[in-house]
Scaffold this active site. Structure first.
Site, PDB file in Angstrom:
ATOM      1  CG  LEU A 222      13.096   9.249 -11.115  1.00 41.99           C
ATOM      2  CD1 LEU A 222      14.394  10.033 -10.914  1.00 41.99           C
ATOM      3  CD2 LEU A 222      12.527   9.525 -12.506  1.00 41.99           C
TER       4      LEU A 222
ATOM      5  N   GLY B  78      14.251   1.389  -6.659  1.00 42.49           N
ATOM      6  CA  GLY B  78      14.285   0.016  -6.139  1.00 42.49           C
ATOM      7  C   GLY B  78      14.772  -0.958  -7.196  1.00 42.49           C
TER       8      GLY B  78
ATOM      9  CE  LYS C 233      16.094  22.741 -21.818  1.00 43.16           C
ATOM     10  NZ  LYS C 233      17.067  23.710 -22.333  1.00 43.16           N
TER      11      LYS C 233
ATOM     12  CE  LYS D 181      24.689  21.939 -20.074  1.00 45.53           C
ATOM     13  NZ  LYS D 181      23.515  22.376 -20.817  1.00 45.53           N
TER      14      LYS D 181
ATOM     15  N   GLY E  47      -6.343  -8.978   0.374  1.00 46.96           N
ATOM     16  CA  GLY E  47      -6.932  -7.675   0.670  1.00 46.96           C
ATOM     17  C   GLY E  47      -7.586  -7.671   2.034  1.00 46.96           C
TER      18      GLY E  47
ATOM     19  CB  CYS F  54      -4.311 -14.004   1.201  1.00 43.38           C
ATOM     20  SG  CYS F  54      -4.113 -13.832   2.979  1.00 43.38           S
TER      21      CYS F  54
ATOM     22  CG  HIS G 230       0.424 -13.325   0.615  1.00 40.72           C
ATOM     23  ND1 HIS G 230      -0.377 -12.557  -0.200  1.00 40.72           N
ATOM     24  CD2 HIS G 230      -0.087 -13.217   1.862  1.00 40.72           C
ATOM     25  CE1 HIS G 230      -1.325 -11.994   0.531  1.00 40.72           C
ATOM     26  NE2 HIS G 230      -1.175 -12.382   1.791  1.00 40.72           N
TER      27      HIS G 230
ATOM     28  CD  GLU H 294       1.407 -12.798  -3.288  1.00 38.89           C
ATOM     29  OE1 GLU H 294       1.094 -14.013  -3.289  1.00 38.89           O
ATOM     30  OE2 GLU H 294       0.814 -11.945  -2.598  1.00 38.89           O
TER      31      GLU H 294
HETATM   32  N1  GLN Z   1      -8.246  -9.846   5.341  1.00 38.68           N
HETATM   33  C1  GLN Z   1      -7.916 -11.219   5.360  1.00 38.68           C
HETATM   34  C2  GLN Z   1      -7.319 -11.645   6.692  1.00 38.68           C
HETATM   35  O1  GLN Z   1      -6.866 -10.826   7.448  1.00 38.68           O
HETATM   36  C3  GLN Z   1      -6.977 -11.581   4.231  1.00 38.68           C
HETATM   37  C4  GLN Z   1      -5.653 -10.925   4.316  1.00 38.68           C
HETATM   38  C5  GLN Z   1      -4.883 -10.961   3.029  1.00 38.68           C
HETATM   39  O2  GLN Z   1      -5.430 -11.212   1.969  1.00 38.68           O
HETATM   40  N2  GLN Z   1      -3.593 -10.674   3.072  1.00 38.68           N
HETATM   41  O3  GLN Z   1      -7.293 -12.810   7.000  1.00 38.68           O
END
Ligand code: GLN
Length: 538
Positions: free
Chosen positions: A15, A18, A188, A224, A355, A382, A508, A510
């Site tokens: 919902l 956060g 509802k 209500k 990833g 990354c 990262h 972001e």
């Molecule tokens: N798999 C890669 C590493 O471990 C990149 C990790 C990631 O993108 N956060 O270095």
């Protein structure tokens, strides 16, 4: 003495608890109060670091290197609170602490029980955050939905907190769903009544209800809900679906939620101002002058939550450039099947996020080759930066067998590999290169153009690194290493000269982007993408 707000969720998950928690913190901060926020997660994992994105979505990394729930990302994006590993508590952590203490004999022969030992540990952790953050108001979001067995100790701790700290110092807010049933043409309230009933059985009477709804709530419906749930009518707050999450603080403020909270606490607002937020964030998201389309090429694309901070940071880059950013989510495996021309058509920027594991890697590499050759702005984060290194090695620098040892352990051309210190590690949890590290930026580069500083700090979460053995060969072919972690001489940023915008970062960025202060790299990436979009449109 700090004041405390517990936020629970009812009826169903997803919902937006956060975002609701972050928005409440935002309006209190706009009244001049220092806030801190915590997520109390009922699962048994010590942290989400070892969980699959399908289970948990993004893992958010704090500057002190904790792998935490993605809601902490919302907290940091909406407020100025500085969050650390203390701000995300899991059942796993609570039990580990209590059991370690029991083994040491600290409980002096007593029987260890959920009440009081587990609940005491939960309360101690909340008080610790209050003390260390020096926040005037601490908000605790309880994960899961009321009625779950596993969240009971947290709710019991919340109940005890009210008793011990005094009811005037505690507010219980319950986020619930008020569904609209199309065939009946009616809203509802019963699920909300049941959910509040369940909370009351645990001993918690909510002070405020946030009602998620797709239709506006009439005063009759509010009356209500108020009557059946024993909550004052003005404290039944409508949380209507809105186009941008950044509008939610305004939605709450317009209904006087800040006033209700401060009145309960006996606090006076020091000032109250969300005008900047409205003008510099919300209006820019809703009514941008320009527009562009960016492709995010990942392997968890079908999952909304897997790249949460990336999607938000792209929007922030848009806000900074007065540009609406359409995000095309591309499954990297589809590029392996259909080729980049077809899948990436219309994208004026390509981002490859982080990833783990080999699945989808060759598709990402194809996307990067396409961005490099066609001079489409590219941002690798990354794993995305590691793939850019592999692509460059294979297709430009002549290392045709280049790979990362993450995907091919005995690679003969390991452009990405493990440092000695990582090779020795046997345990998976919390053992990556995590959290904030300094990075030296070289002048006259795309990175410097964005940061305009020579020393920056960024958050990391990875095991593998660029293999310095290949640095010279890469440089000879036009790759620039524009950011270095000086202490260990590790590559943190690489970029391609002669390309409009091609940057890969080992960290990262972001996680540090904010709606009213876009991360410099996201700002510049969107700017480059916007220029291409404009040129294409012309
Ligand atoms: N798999 C890669 C590493 O471990 C990149 C990790 C990631 O993108 N956060 O270095």
């Amino acid at each position: 003495m700090a004041k405390y707000i517990f936020i629970t969720g009812g009826v169903i998950s997803s919902l937006g608890k956060g975002i609701a928690t972050a928005s409440i913190a935002k309006i209190l901060e706009s009244c001049g109060f220092k806030v801190s926020l915590m997520k109390l997660d009922p699962y048994l994992n010590v942290d989400p670091g070892t969980m699959n994105p399908y289970q948990h979505g993004e893992v958010y990394v704090t500057s002190d290197g904790a792998e935490t729930d993605l809601d902490l990302g919302h907290y940091e994006r909406f407020t100025h609170a500085k969050l650390t590993r203390l701000n995300n508590v899991t059942t796993g952590q609570i039990y580990s602490t209590v059991l370690a203490r029991e083994r040491k004999g600290d409980y002096l022969g007593k029987t260890i029980q959920v009440i009081p030992h587990i609940t005491n540990e939960i309360k101690d952790r909340i008080k610790k955050v209050a003390k260390e953050s020096r926040a005037e108001i601490v908000l605790m979001e309880v994960g899961g939905t009321v009625g779950d067995i596993e969240s009971l100790p947290f709710l019991e701790a919340a109940r005890q907190f009210g008793l011990e700290e005094g009811r005037g110092n505690i507010i219980y807010i319950h986020l619930t769903l008020v569904p609209y049933i199309k065939v009946a043409g009616e809203i509802k309230t019963k699920p909300t009544q049941h959910s509040v009933g369940t909370l009351r059985e645990i001993g918690i009477q909510p002070d405020i209800l946030l009602c998620r709804t797709e239709k506006p709530l009439s005063e009759d419906v509010k009356a209500k809900i108020s009557l059946f749930c024993n909550v004052e009518q003005n404290a039944v707050i409508e949380a209507l679906d809105v186009p941008s999450i950044y509008e939610i603080p305004l939605v709450f403020k317009n209904q006087g939620l800040d006033k209700i909270i401060l009145k309960h606490f006996g606090l006076r607002p020091k000032h109250t101002d969300l005008k900047d937020w409205q003008a510099k964030v919300v209006d820019k998201v809703l009514y941008p002058k320009h527009k562009t389309t960016v492709a995010v090429v990942g392997k968890y694309i079908e999952l909304q939550d897997a790249y949460k901070s990336i999607y938000e940071a792209l929007r922030h880059g848009g806000i900074a450039n007065d540009c609406g950013v359409e995000i095309k989510k591309i499954d990297s495996e589809s590029i392996e099947l259909d080729g980049p021309e077809k899948t990436l058509e219309g994208a004026s920027g390509i981002l490859v996020p982080g990833g783990f594991g080999y699945r989808g890697i060759e598709g990402k590499i194809k996307a990067i080759a396409y961005a490099r050759e066609n001079k489409i702005p590219f941002f690798g984060i990354c794993l995305g930066m590691q793939c850019a290194a592999i692509e460059f090695a294979r297709n430009v620098a002549g290392f045709t067998k280049a790979n990362s040892t993450e995907f091919f352990k005995s690679s003969t051309e390991p452009v990405i590999s493990l440092l000695e210190e990582q090779r020795k590690i046997k345990e998976m949890g919390a053992t990556m290169r995590l959290g904030g590290y300094p990075c030296q930026i070289q002048k006259a580069t795309m990175a410097y153009q964005a940061y305009r500083k020579t020393l920056i700090y960024e958050r990391h979460r990875h095991r593998y690194e660029f293999n310095n053995r290949y640095r010279k060969a890469f440089e000879n072919n036009g790759l620039v290493f524009s950011g270095i972690y000086p202490k260990k001489d590790l590559v943190e940023i690489l970029e391609l000269s002669g390309h409009p915008w091609f940057v890969g970062v080992q960290f990262h960025p972001e996680f540090q982007s904010r709606p009213d202060k876009a991360h410099p790299l996201f700002r510049e990436f969107i700017k480059a993408s916007m220029l291409l979009a404009a040129r294409r449109g012309a």
